[in-house]
Design a protein around this motif. Structure first.
Motif: not given
Length: 263
Positions: A115-120, A238-241
């Motif tokens: 969740f934190l990765m997608i939010r970031k 984009q990669l983190e998402k």
């Protein structure tokens, strides 16, 4: 032999992701060991701590070269984190803690991290993190808060085998008044040392496949170095998402496997 090759590919990918986004990739070590290499959950979590620790230590190097590692703050955070990791590992090694308990706990932490990765990754803010003014001295409250946070994060590391960077970095910024860039590099030192402490808490209480663990670690380490060289070629946000979505999917897979096993 085929299983080893299949395992080394995700191991290298884990390292690449760590090199590219500065963390998170090592969280996939446990699922790969459990579901690809068929390592028992407790052993996989113990072995993952070595993998997490080594790749984090390698990840420190570029941050240190750029002057983004605060050794003083790391020295404040690390001792209690190591203690917590050792205690967490000793608790996890108890017979009353079943593999399913650890796997469910691990999956929950994966979902939080995802969740934190997608939010970031979807944030529209600048890629440059906000800088927090560093204080020359830590007051007594800050020292206690940092120690307590370190202990808590360490317990999670020892219990479920996660690095916990997504919890350490905010603590370093908010409690340690560490600039964000320094917090990222500093967190890797904390992760490396507490991972070793957690592993020591498991040694002698769970079986360890030393050859697999070391070869997996080498593959992930090589991936980390490769990832560091690819940072300028890939859109990190984009990669983190994308990676966060993948981590969430793996977490759901783990929960389903546990449910099927109980049914």
């Amino acid at each position: 032999m085929l299983n080893l090759i299949v395992a080394y590919i995700p191991a290298i990918c884990i390292g690449i992701s760590l090199g590219l986004i500065g963390g998170g990739g090592s969280i996939l070590a446990v699922p790969v060991l459990v579901y690809v290499m068929e390592v028992p959950a407790k052993s996989a979590i113990a072995m993952s701590l070595v993998i997490v620790g080594v790749v984090s230590l390698i990840g420190v190097i570029p941050h240190w070269q750029q002057g983004n590692v605060n050794f003083k703050t790391a020295a404040l955070f690390t001792p209690t984190a190591m203690l917590g990791a050792y205690i967490g590992a000793r608790i996890a090694a108890l017979p009353v803690i079943t593999p399913n308990i650890q796997l469910v706990s691990f999956a929950v932490m994966m979902l939080i991290a995802a969740f934190l990765m997608i939010r970031k990754g979807t944030s529209k803010t600048s890629n440059e993190p906000e800088m927090v003014p560093e204080l020359e001295h830590h007051d007594q409250y800050q020292l206690l808060a940092i120690s307590a946070e370190g202990l808590g994060v360490g317990l999670l590391t020892g219990f479920v085998g996660i690095g916990g960077g997504f919890m350490i970095i905010p603590a370093l910024v908010l409690l340690g008044k560490t600039p964000m860039k320094e917090a990222v590099g500093t967190s890797l030192i904390v992760i490396a040392f507490k991972s070793v402490a957690g592993f020591l808490g498991y040694v002698g209480h769970v079986s360890i496949d030393w050859n697999l663990m070391m070869s997996f670690t080498v593959a992930a380490s090589l991936g980390t170095i490769l990832g560091a060289y690819l940072t300028n070629l890939v859109d990190g946000k984009q990669l983190e998402k994308v990676f966060g979505s993948f981590v969430a999917a793996v977490a759901v897979f783990i929960l389903l496997q546990v449910y099927i096993g109980l049914a």
